[in-house]
Design an enzyme around this catalytic site. Structure first.
Site, PDB file in Angstrom:
ATOM      1  N   LYS A 231      52.143  56.654  43.736  1.00 15.33           N
ATOM      2  CA  LYS A 231      52.829  55.519  43.106  1.00 15.33           C
ATOM      3  C   LYS A 231      51.936  54.914  42.023  1.00 15.33           C
ATOM      4  O   LYS A 231      50.729  55.187  41.976  1.00 15.33           O
ATOM      5  CB  LYS A 231      53.170  54.471  44.171  1.00 15.33           C
ATOM      6  CG  LYS A 231      51.955  53.908  44.895  1.00 15.33           C
ATOM      7  CD  LYS A 231      52.348  53.155  46.170  1.00 15.33           C
ATOM      8  CE  LYS A 231      51.122  52.597  46.864  1.00 15.33           C
ATOM      9  NZ  LYS A 231      51.437  52.041  48.193  1.00 15.33           N
TER      10      LYS A 231
ATOM     11  N   ARG B 292      56.868  43.436  55.565  1.00 15.07           N
ATOM     12  CA  ARG B 292      57.090  43.660  54.131  1.00 15.07           C
ATOM     13  C   ARG B 292      58.361  44.497  53.967  1.00 15.07           C
ATOM     14  O   ARG B 292      59.372  43.994  53.524  1.00 15.07           O
ATOM     15  CB  ARG B 292      55.862  44.349  53.529  1.00 15.07           C
ATOM     16  CG  ARG B 292      55.901  44.441  52.032  1.00 15.07           C
ATOM     17  CD  ARG B 292      54.636  45.033  51.442  1.00 15.07           C
ATOM     18  NE  ARG B 292      54.434  46.424  51.795  1.00 15.07           N
ATOM     19  CZ  ARG B 292      53.518  47.215  51.236  1.00 15.07           C
ATOM     20  NH1 ARG B 292      52.702  46.719  50.292  1.00 15.07           N
ATOM     21  NH2 ARG B 292      53.381  48.463  51.600  1.00 15.07           N
TER      22      ARG B 292
ATOM     23  N   TYR C 192      31.931  33.562  24.965  1.00 14.39           N
ATOM     24  CA  TYR C 192      32.712  32.323  25.036  1.00 14.39           C
ATOM     25  C   TYR C 192      32.175  31.354  26.081  1.00 14.39           C
ATOM     26  O   TYR C 192      31.722  31.762  27.139  1.00 14.39           O
ATOM     27  CB  TYR C 192      34.161  32.630  25.409  1.00 14.39           C
ATOM     28  CG  TYR C 192      34.958  33.308  24.332  1.00 14.39           C
ATOM     29  CD1 TYR C 192      35.110  32.719  23.076  1.00 14.39           C
ATOM     30  CD2 TYR C 192      35.572  34.524  24.571  1.00 14.39           C
ATOM     31  CE1 TYR C 192      35.860  33.336  22.089  1.00 14.39           C
ATOM     32  CE2 TYR C 192      36.334  35.142  23.586  1.00 14.39           C
ATOM     33  CZ  TYR C 192      36.472  34.543  22.350  1.00 14.39           C
ATOM     34  OH  TYR C 192      37.221  35.159  21.392  1.00 14.39           O
TER      35      TYR C 192
ATOM     36  N   MET D  78      38.523  39.797  25.431  1.00 17.09           N
ATOM     37  CA  MET D  78      39.709  40.663  25.430  1.00 17.09           C
ATOM     38  C   MET D  78      39.390  42.112  25.084  1.00 17.09           C
ATOM     39  O   MET D  78      39.839  43.042  25.752  1.00 17.09           O
ATOM     40  CB  MET D  78      40.740  40.117  24.435  1.00 17.09           C
ATOM     41  CG  MET D  78      42.036  40.914  24.437  1.00 17.09           C
ATOM     42  SD  MET D  78      43.180  40.368  23.158  1.00 17.09           S
ATOM     43  CE  MET D  78      43.654  38.757  23.782  1.00 17.09           C
TER      44      MET D  78
HETATM   45  C1  LIG Z   1      50.517  52.513  49.114  1.00 17.30           C
HETATM   46  C2  LIG Z   1      50.952  53.028  50.430  1.00 17.30           C
HETATM   47  C3  LIG Z   1      50.206  54.036  51.082  1.00 17.30           C
HETATM   48  C4  LIG Z   1      48.870  54.510  50.567  1.00 17.30           C
HETATM   49  O1  LIG Z   1      47.907  53.541  50.925  1.00 17.30           O
HETATM   50  P1  LIG Z   1      46.335  53.731  50.660  1.00 17.30           P
HETATM   51  O2  LIG Z   1      45.735  52.548  51.313  1.00 17.30           O
HETATM   52  O3  LIG Z   1      46.173  53.723  49.176  1.00 17.30           O
HETATM   53  O4  LIG Z   1      45.939  55.022  51.261  1.00 17.30           O
HETATM   54  C5  LIG Z   1      50.720  54.573  52.241  1.00 17.30           C
HETATM   55  N1  LIG Z   1      51.886  54.123  52.752  1.00 17.30           N
HETATM   56  C6  LIG Z   1      52.612  53.124  52.192  1.00 17.30           C
HETATM   57  C7  LIG Z   1      53.859  52.666  52.821  1.00 17.30           C
HETATM   58  C8  LIG Z   1      52.150  52.538  51.008  1.00 17.30           C
HETATM   59  O5  LIG Z   1      52.830  51.529  50.455  1.00 17.30           O
END
Ligand SMILES: *Cc1c(COP(=O)(O)O)cnc(C)c1O
Length: 399
Positions: free
Chosen positions: A57, A157, A279, A338
Site C-alpha cells: 500500500k 479501526r 530561520y 522547504m
Molecule cells: C499496513 C498493514 C499491514 C502491514 O503492516 P507492517 O507493520 O508495515 O508490517 C498488515 N496488515 C494490515 C491490515 C495493514 O493495514
C-alpha cells in the site's frame, strides 16, 4: 547555446525515473531490490510453513509499488495487499497473475465494477461492506464475489465484530453469496512483544476463525511475525520489515536497509562562532564552523521536525537529525527549510565536504528508524512522505 547532453547509453532503464534527471536532482533515492528480496526471504523463513504476502500500500511505502511488487513476485510472493482500489488497479497492471486484496473495504456500490474488472478482492470489514458486495451482480458460473473477511479483535479501526463475523459465517454458509478466501485480523501492539493485548487478540481470532473452516487465516503484520509461530496462521502480511524498517521496538533490527536517501551539497560555507543559522536564528554556532547546504528540505519529506538540537519543534527526541558523509555523522544545523537543509561538517575539516557531494539522510549508515525518531515520527511516515523531487533509482533485482 550548448545542448543538454543525452543520457549516457549505459544509464539503464532506471535513469531519470519519474522524469527527474540525476544530474540536476536535489536528492536521490536508491531502492535496493536485492535487499528487499533478502528481507522477504528472511520473513518467509521466520513464518514458514505460513506463506508471506507483501503489503505494498501507499506505493509500497513510497518505494514504488510496481517495481517492488515485481521483485517480490519474482521471489515467490503471490498475495499482495494494498489500501485502495486505485492502488490495486495500478498493481494489477504490473502483476497480471497476483492475488490482490484491498484492505480498506468495498468503497460502495459504484466501486464494485472496478473490483471485478481488475480482479481485486475487497477485505470486507463492516456490515455495509457485506451488503454492498452481496448486492453486486455476478456472472453465472463464476466463483461469486471472492473476498477476505476482516474481524476486529482489538484495534477498533476496520473489521466485523467477532459476533458479526460468526453470524455472517452462518448466513453465508446458506446463501453462498460471498466466497471468503481469507479470514484476517490486525494486531494493535505487535511491536510491543509483552503487551497483553497481543494474546487477547490471538485468542479472540482463534475463536472466530473456527467458524470459517477450510479457508486460510492471517493475523500478523511485520511485528507479529516475530511474536512466534502461534501468530503465523497461514499467511503473514509484512510491510515495513520488507522495506528495512525495524519490526519490533527495543530489539535489534534483523532487516537490511532497502531505501537510501541522499541530498546534494550545493554550497559549503563558513560561519563564525556566535553566528546563527537558518530561520528563527535558533542554530547558534558555538565554534567557527563549516556548513554544508544540501538541496533537500521538508517539501521533499525530510521533516522540519528533524531540525537541529535546541530548535523547539520536537519533544520526544531532543537530538535533531544526522546526515552521513565520507564516513562521518554530521548533525543538522538550525531549522530544516522547504528546499534546503544545513549540516555542521566542521569535524571533517575545511575541505572535508565539497559542492556536488551527497549527504546520506537515511540508508545503510543512518537507519531510517533513527532518522524517523529524530523527526519525532516512525519509519512508516518517513518513507511514505518521500517527495516527488528526488531522482529515484533501483539497483539489484532482475533489472
Ligand atoms: C499496513 C498493514 C499491514 C502491514 O503492516 P507492517 O507493520 O508495515 O508490517 C498488515 N496488515 C494490515 C491490515 C495493514 O493495514
Amino acid at each position: 547555446m550548448s545542448e543538454w547532453p543525452p543520457l549516457p547509453p549505459d544509464a539503464g532503464p532506471n535513469f531519470g525515473h519519474d522524469g527527474v534527471d540525476p544530474r540536476i536532482a536535489g536528492g536521490r533515492l536508491t531502492v535496493d531490490l536485492d535487499a528487499l528480496v533478502e528481507n522477504y526471504r528472511l520473513l518467509q523463513r521466520r513464518a514458514a510453513p505460513a506463506r508471506a504476502a507483501g503489503v505494498v500500500k501507499a506505493d509500497a511505502y513510497g518505494l514504488g509499488a510496481a517495481r517492488v511488487g515485481k521483485a517480490l513476485w519474482n521471489a515467490g510472493c503471490r498475495t499482495f495487499f494494498v489500501a485502495l482500489p486505485q492502488e490495486g488497479i495500478e498493481l494489477r497492471a504490473a502483476l497480471p497473475e497476483a492475488e490482490i486484496y484491498i484492505l480498506n473495504g468495498t468503497f460502495g456500490p459504484e466501486a464494485a465494477p472496478a473490483f471485478a474488472a481488475h480482479r481485486l478482492m475487497p477485505v470486507i470489514g463492516s456490515q455495509a461492506d457485506i451488503s454492498c458486495w452481496e448486492a453486486f451482480g455476478w456472472n453465472e458460473g463464476e466463483t461469486p464475489r471472492p473476498c477476505a473477511i476482516h474481524v476486529d479483535t482489538g484495534m477498533n479501526r476496520l473489521g466485523l465484530t467477532p459476533d458479526e463475523a460468526q453470524a455472517f459465517a452462518a448466513d453465508n454458509a446458506l446463501t453462498g453469496a460471498l466466497t471468503p478466501r481469507l479470514i484476517m485480523s490486525h494486531l494493535a501492539c505487535g511491536d510491543e512483544a509483552e503487551h497483553p493485548l497481543n494474546r487477547r487478540q490471538l485468542e479472540s481470532f482463534q475463536a472466530v476463525r473456527a467458524a470459517f473452516q477450510g479457508i486460510e487465516s492471517s493475523l500478523s503484520n511485520s511485528a507479529g511475525i516475530f511474536l512466534g509461530p502461534e501468530f503465523h496462521f497461514n499467511v503473514v502480511r509484512p510491510g515495513i520489515a520488507l522495506y528495512g524498517g525495524q519490526p519490533c521496538n527495543g530489539a535489534d533490527n534483523p532487516m537490511q536497509a532497502v531505501a537510501t536517501l541522499e541530498a546534494r551539497v550545493v554550497q559549503v560555507r563558513r560561519g563564525r562562532s556566535g553566528d546563527t543559522a537558518s530561520y528563527g536564528a535558533h542554530g547558534r554556532l558555538d565554534r567557527d564552523s563549516v556548513i554544508a547546504v544540501v538541496s533537500t528540505g521538508y517539501a521533499d519529506g525530510y521533516h522540519r521536525a528533524s531540525s537541529f538540537a535546541g530548535v523547539p519543534l520536537r519533544r520526544a527526541s531532543p537530538a535533531g537529525g544526522y546526515g552521513f558523509v565520507h564516513g562521518w555523522r554530521v548533525p543538522v544545523l538550525g531549522r530544516v527549510t522547504m528546499d534546503l537543509t544545513l549540516f555542521d561538517v566542521t569535524d571533517l575539516g575545511p575541505d572535508g565536504v565539497a559542492i556536488g557531494d551527497w549527504i546520506e539522510l537515511f540508508g545503510r549508515n543512518i537507519p531510517v528508524d533513527e532518522a524517523a525518531t529524530a523527526a519525532g515520527t516512525i519509519s512508516y511516515e518517513m518513507l511514505t512522505s518521500l517527495g516527488r523531487r528526488y531522482h529515484r533509482r533501483y539497483v539489484g533485482g532482475d533489472g
